[in-house]
Structures are given as C-alpha cells and as structure tokens.
Design an enzyme around this catalytic site. Structure first.
Site, short mmCIF file in Angstrom:
data_model
loop_
_atom_site.label_atom_id
_atom_site.label_comp_id
_atom_site.label_asym_id
_atom_site.label_seq_id
_atom_site.Cartn_x
_atom_site.Cartn_y
_atom_site.Cartn_z
N GLU A 61 2.71 -0.95 4.86
CA GLU A 61 1.90 0.84 4.36
C GLU A 61 3.29 0.92 3.96
OE1 GLU A 61 -0.41 2.49 4.01
OE2 GLU A 61 -1.85 1.06 4.80
N ASP A 82 -3.48 2.52 -5.33
CA ASP A 82 -2.43 1.94 -4.49
C ASP A 82 -1.51 0.95 -4.59
OD1 ASP A 82 -4.29 1.83 -2.63
OD2 ASP A 82 -2.78 1.37 -0.98
N HIS A 132 1.02 -1.20 -0.20
CA HIS A 132 -0.33 -0.10 0.24
C HIS A 132 0.77 1.66 -0.35
CE1 HIS A 132 -2.87 -1.97 1.53
NE2 HIS A 132 -2.32 -3.04 2.21
N TYR A 133 -0.01 2.19 -0.34
CA TYR A 133 0.97 3.73 0.32
C TYR A 133 0.09 4.35 0.77
CZ TYR A 133 -2.06 5.90 -3.64
OH TYR A 133 -3.01 6.73 -4.52
#
Length: 258
Positions: free
Chosen positions: A101, A153, A36-37
């Site tokens: 993340e 993302d 993910h971002y």
C-alpha cells in the site's frame, strides 16, 4: 490468529502489525506483487484502517510519502488487499501475492504525484521482494490490472517506467497515440476476438466472446492505465493494440525477475 512478525525486508524500518490476514490457500507461495494506493487523504488514517479488524483489509507493507516503510503482515500469510480479482487464470490473487500500500489520496484526492522518496522506497522494497521470492517481471502489477473496472489504483500517474528502469516489472515504450481505426463498445467480430485473446494471453481476466462489451472496455482501460497512460478511455486504438503486441513479443522468460 496471533502471528509473530519481524521485518522480513531490510527496507522496512518498523513492524506495525495488522490482524487482518489468514493462511494462503493450498499452500501457495507469493508469485506476484500488487501495488496499491491508499485512496485516503490522511496517510495515518489509512494505516490505522489497514490495521483495524473492523475494516477486513490489509497489506503486507505500507509506504509513507516520505519513504518510510512499515511491515504489517508476514509475507507467508495471506493479506487481504486484492479482493475480488484474477490474473493469468488465478482467481485468488491474495493467496499468491504480496501487497504494498502506497500512501496517496488517489483519484478521489486529485491523483497527486508520488514523491521521489516514496518511489525510491517502493523500488527498493519491490526489488527486495521479487529477488527473494523469484517473482517474474510480468507479475509486478497494479490493483487495477487484477481488478479491472472495480479498482483504478495505483493510477495512470504511477511511474511504471521508472520502476522498469530500476529492474522491476515488465514495460515497453508505449506506441504514439494517433487518429485512425479503433475498436470500442458494441463492436463485434474476429478483430475483437483477437484483441481479447491477446489481453488474456498477457494475463488479464476476460471472456473471449468476440464482442467489445463492458468487461472488455474495463480491461482495455486497465491496460491503458498501466501501459499506455497518455489516454485512458477504454477504446482499443492502434496505439493500445501495438503496445499490447510489443509487451507480448518482448515478454521475458517466466524464470526472470526483470
């Protein structure tokens, strides 16, 4: 529930526990890694949000722009990172995945490039996870892959090729973009059904109905964002279809991790 946490990956330098997690359903083990971002301008605020019980979101690991890695949720626990999602028939991605993340403002912030130090840490962390859990290469994915249309993302600038060259994930050189026949919203018939079947065969969640509908467009866009990022438009052109066919043809055995 209070769960003790130590750094399960040597890549993580510190524990920063998040309370947002639960039990993996039906005793599942991690068989996927989802990247993910954060999509927030300030990485400190993004980290705090992932650890705030009000947010109801979390991830197992957090990677700063300078490459530092924090461990937020025990790998055996179900972190709340994927939301409504599916892959290869699995509708509860959170129960069978580890979420990472990556601090980056994302599309809302102009999608800036990922720093080299950050990507090197993502590579080291992901390689450690897939090795320990024996996660197949085809199950190292972006949030957009498991939640097409709802999520975009880690974005089309994420260096999937670089990860693949380091032995992580499944990837093939995308076919060149050129003019020619294409399929788009509203088209119907056997070619659309065949396209949908190939996307489902690779793992995307999609109903095979022979109609190039909104859901098909979202899945095609998600595929392009990961595997053919030169043009992300949801149109199934020759480049998109050829790249998809090459991925399926060169898909490694499910027992391998690269």
């Amino acid at each position: 529930m209070s769960v003790s946490l130590s750094t399960e990956s040597p890549v993580a330098t510190k524990v920063f526990p998040s309370p947002n997690h639960g039990e993996r359903k039906d005793g599942q083990r991690p068989t996927m890694v989802i990247l993910h971002y954060t999509g927030m301008p300030d990485e400190g605020e993004a980290l705090q949000w992932l650890c705030n019980p009000v947010s109801q979101v979390s991830a197992h690991y957090f990677v700063f722009g300078d490459g530092r890695v924090l461990h937020l949720v025990p790998e055996a626990r179900r972190a709340w990172h994927a939301g409504v999602s599916s892959w290869d028939g699995e509708a509860d991605v959170n129960s069978c995945s580890i979420g990472i993340e990556i601090a980056n403002p994302g599309h809302p912030g102009g999608l800036p490039p990922y720093p080299d130090a950050q990507i090197e840490s993502v590579i080291a962390l992901t390689k450690d996870i897939v090795t320990r859990w024996r996660i197949p290469a085809t199950r190292v994915l972006g949030h957009s892959d498991v939640a097409p249309g709802r999520k975009v993302d880690p974005g089309e600038l994420f260096p999937w090729k670089r990860l693949h060259e380091a032995g992580i994930g499944h990837w093939v050189p995308p076919a060149s973009v050129s003019d020619g026949r294409f399929f788009s919203r509203g088209d119907q018939g056997m070619p659309i059904e065949a396209l949908q079947a190939m996307l489902v065969m690779y793992g995307y969640g999609l109903r095979i109905n022979g109609v190039f509908d909104e859901d098909t467009e979202k899945v095609v866009s998600a595929f392009q964002r990961h595997f053919r990022p030169e043009r992300v438009d949801g149109v199934a052109d020759a480049s998109t279809i050829t790249t998809l066919r090459d991925l399926i043809a060169k898909r490694p055995s499910s027992s391998t991790t690269a």
